[in-house]
Design a protein around this motif. Structure first.
Motif, PDB file in Angstrom:
ATOM      1  N   LYS A  79     -12.480  60.458 -23.466  1.00  0.00           N
ATOM      2  CA  LYS A  79     -12.318  59.301 -22.575  1.00  0.00           C
ATOM      3  C   LYS A  79     -11.793  58.085 -23.320  1.00  0.00           C
ATOM      4  N   ASN A  80     -11.472  58.239 -24.606  1.00  0.00           N
ATOM      5  CA  ASN A  80     -10.993  57.102 -25.410  1.00  0.00           C
ATOM      6  C   ASN A  80     -11.920  55.898 -25.308  1.00  0.00           C
ATOM      7  N   THR A  81     -13.203  56.151 -25.400  1.00  0.00           N
ATOM      8  CA  THR A  81     -14.173  55.080 -25.192  1.00  0.00           C
ATOM      9  C   THR A  81     -15.292  55.159 -26.230  1.00  0.00           C
ATOM     10  N   VAL A  82     -15.683  53.993 -26.689  1.00  0.00           N
ATOM     11  CA  VAL A  82     -16.851  53.842 -27.552  1.00  0.00           C
ATOM     12  C   VAL A  82     -17.886  53.008 -26.806  1.00  0.00           C
ATOM     13  N   TYR A  83     -19.138  53.371 -26.981  1.00  0.00           N
ATOM     14  CA  TYR A  83     -20.227  52.686 -26.295  1.00  0.00           C
ATOM     15  C   TYR A  83     -21.167  52.039 -27.302  1.00  0.00           C
ATOM     16  N   LEU A  84     -21.781  50.963 -26.874  1.00  0.00           N
ATOM     17  CA  LEU A  84     -22.842  50.344 -27.645  1.00  0.00           C
ATOM     18  C   LEU A  84     -24.025  50.152 -26.700  1.00  0.00           C
ATOM     19  N   GLN A  85     -25.021  51.019 -26.843  1.00  0.00           N
ATOM     20  CA  GLN A  85     -26.238  50.901 -26.049  1.00  0.00           C
ATOM     21  C   GLN A  85     -27.165  49.932 -26.752  1.00  0.00           C
ATOM     22  N   MET A  86     -27.537  48.868 -26.057  1.00  0.00           N
ATOM     23  CA  MET A  86     -28.373  47.832 -26.648  1.00  0.00           C
ATOM     24  C   MET A  86     -29.697  47.777 -25.904  1.00  0.00           C
ATOM     25  N   ASN A  87     -30.760  48.088 -26.601  1.00  0.00           N
ATOM     26  CA  ASN A  87     -32.104  48.062 -26.024  1.00  0.00           C
ATOM     27  C   ASN A  87     -32.953  46.996 -26.705  1.00  0.00           C
ATOM     28  N   SER A  88     -34.049  46.667 -26.081  1.00  0.00           N
ATOM     29  CA  SER A  88     -34.980  45.677 -26.640  1.00  0.00           C
ATOM     30  C   SER A  88     -34.251  44.411 -27.069  1.00  0.00           C
ATOM     31  N   LEU A  89     -33.424  43.903 -26.202  1.00  0.00           N
ATOM     32  CA  LEU A  89     -32.596  42.749 -26.546  1.00  0.00           C
ATOM     33  C   LEU A  89     -33.432  41.510 -26.777  1.00  0.00           C
ATOM     34  N   LYS A  90     -32.958  40.693 -27.709  1.00  0.00           N
ATOM     35  CA  LYS A  90     -33.625  39.463 -28.089  1.00  0.00           C
ATOM     36  C   LYS A  90     -32.688  38.284 -27.841  1.00  0.00           C
ATOM     37  N   PRO A  91     -33.235  37.101 -27.664  1.00  0.00           N
ATOM     38  CA  PRO A  91     -32.355  35.928 -27.486  1.00  0.00           C
ATOM     39  C   PRO A  91     -31.359  35.761 -28.638  1.00  0.00           C
ATOM     40  N   GLU A  92     -31.739  36.142 -29.834  1.00  0.00           N
ATOM     41  CA  GLU A  92     -30.826  35.995 -30.973  1.00  0.00           C
ATOM     42  C   GLU A  92     -29.687  37.009 -30.951  1.00  0.00           C
ATOM     43  N   ASP A  93     -29.698  37.942 -30.001  1.00  0.00           N
ATOM     44  CA  ASP A  93     -28.564  38.849 -29.818  1.00  0.00           C
ATOM     45  C   ASP A  93     -27.458  38.215 -28.986  1.00  0.00           C
ATOM     46  N   THR A  94     -27.706  37.030 -28.448  1.00  0.00           N
ATOM     47  CA  THR A  94     -26.711  36.346 -27.645  1.00  0.00           C
ATOM     48  C   THR A  94     -25.466  36.037 -28.463  1.00  0.00           C
ATOM     49  N   ALA A  95     -24.316  36.482 -27.979  1.00  0.00           N
ATOM     50  CA  ALA A  95     -23.048  36.304 -28.697  1.00  0.00           C
ATOM     51  C   ALA A  95     -21.919  36.896 -27.875  1.00  0.00           C
ATOM     52  N   VAL A  96     -20.708  36.651 -28.324  1.00  0.00           N
ATOM     53  CA  VAL A  96     -19.557  37.386 -27.823  1.00  0.00           C
ATOM     54  C   VAL A  96     -19.417  38.646 -28.674  1.00  0.00           C
ATOM     55  N   TYR A  97     -19.396  39.783 -28.008  1.00  0.00           N
ATOM     56  CA  TYR A  97     -19.296  41.071 -28.696  1.00  0.00           C
ATOM     57  C   TYR A  97     -17.872  41.589 -28.565  1.00  0.00           C
ATOM     58  N   SER A  98     -17.316  41.988 -29.704  1.00  0.00           N
ATOM     59  CA  SER A  98     -15.951  42.494 -29.726  1.00  0.00           C
ATOM     60  C   SER A  98     -15.914  43.839 -30.435  1.00  0.00           C
ATOM     61  N   CYS A  99     -15.036  44.714 -29.964  1.00  0.00           N
ATOM     62  CA  CYS A  99     -14.825  45.969 -30.685  1.00  0.00           C
ATOM     63  C   CYS A  99     -13.489  45.894 -31.417  1.00  0.00           C
ATOM     64  N   ALA A 100     -13.391  46.666 -32.469  1.00  0.00           N
ATOM     65  CA  ALA A 100     -12.203  46.654 -33.308  1.00  0.00           C
ATOM     66  C   ALA A 100     -11.949  48.048 -33.850  1.00  0.00           C
ATOM     67  N   ALA A 101     -10.688  48.332 -34.149  1.00  0.00           N
ATOM     68  CA  ALA A 101     -10.297  49.654 -34.627  1.00  0.00           C
ATOM     69  C   ALA A 101      -9.701  49.565 -36.022  1.00  0.00           C
ATOM     70  N   ASN A 102     -10.021  50.576 -36.801  1.00  0.00           N
ATOM     71  CA  ASN A 102      -9.514  50.660 -38.163  1.00  0.00           C
ATOM     72  C   ASN A 102      -9.495  52.128 -38.574  1.00  0.00           C
ATOM     73  N   GLU A 103      -8.599  52.516 -39.450  1.00  0.00           N
ATOM     74  CA  GLU A 103      -8.537  53.927 -39.844  1.00  0.00           C
ATOM     75  C   GLU A 103      -9.720  54.332 -40.709  1.00  0.00           C
ATOM     76  N   LEU A 104     -10.318  53.372 -41.396  1.00  0.00           N
ATOM     77  CA  LEU A 104     -11.490  53.657 -42.221  1.00  0.00           C
ATOM     78  C   LEU A 104     -12.710  52.978 -41.609  1.00  0.00           C
ATOM     79  N   ILE A 105     -13.853  53.618 -41.738  1.00  0.00           N
ATOM     80  CA  ILE A 105     -15.081  53.013 -41.232  1.00  0.00           C
ATOM     81  C   ILE A 105     -15.616  52.058 -42.293  1.00  0.00           C
ATOM     82  N   VAL A 106     -15.579  50.785 -41.962  1.00  0.00           N
ATOM     83  CA  VAL A 106     -16.020  49.740 -42.872  1.00  0.00           C
ATOM     84  C   VAL A 106     -16.820  48.715 -42.081  1.00  0.00           C
TER      85      VAL A 106
END
Length: 122
Positions: free
Chosen positions: A76-103
């Motif tokens: 499906k050409n899709t990556v997921y981020l399941q976020m549980n037990s969220l905290k106020p300090e998790d508040t942010a803009v979340y972005s995904c990015a692609a790279n040939e190496l996992i870093v």
């Protein structure tokens, strides 16, 4: 070239859950590792999680380990981020990015989505 589009952000109470999606264009999606990063106002962009092209390797920041899970569906050409037990300090803009190496450094990633806002209320 890879184009990325995030979705799934929103407002949630502390302790709640959200699932972010990162949909990619292109037929070579499985070649790319995908990372999730977040940036809160006035703070530097922060590594959250990353997954290798095959999905066999994953990495998490200490701040989300045990609460967030990254996964991918290459059919499906899709990556997921399941976020549980969220905290106020998790508040942010979340972005995904692609790279040939996992870093974990955001400076290494070549392609970025536009981001999705996650707000966790106390």
């Amino acid at each position: 070239q890879v184009q990325l589009v995030e979705s799934g952000g929103g407002l949630v109470q502390a302790g709640g859950s959200l699932r972010l999606s990162c949909a990619a264009s292109g037929r070579t999606f499985s070649r790319y590792a995908i990372g999730w990063f977040r940036q809160a106002p006035g703070k530097e962009r922060e590594f959250v999680a990353a997954i290798s092209g095959s999905g066999g390797n994953t990495y998490y920041s200490d701040s989300v380990k045990g609460r967030f899970t990254i996964s991918r569906d290459n059919a499906k050409n899709t990556v997921y981020l399941q976020m549980n037990s969220l905290k106020p300090e998790d508040t942010a803009v979340y972005s995904c990015a692609a790279n040939e190496l996992i870093v974990t450094s955001y400076k290494t990633y070549d392609y970025w989505g536009q981001g999705t806002q996650v707000t966790v209320s106390s």
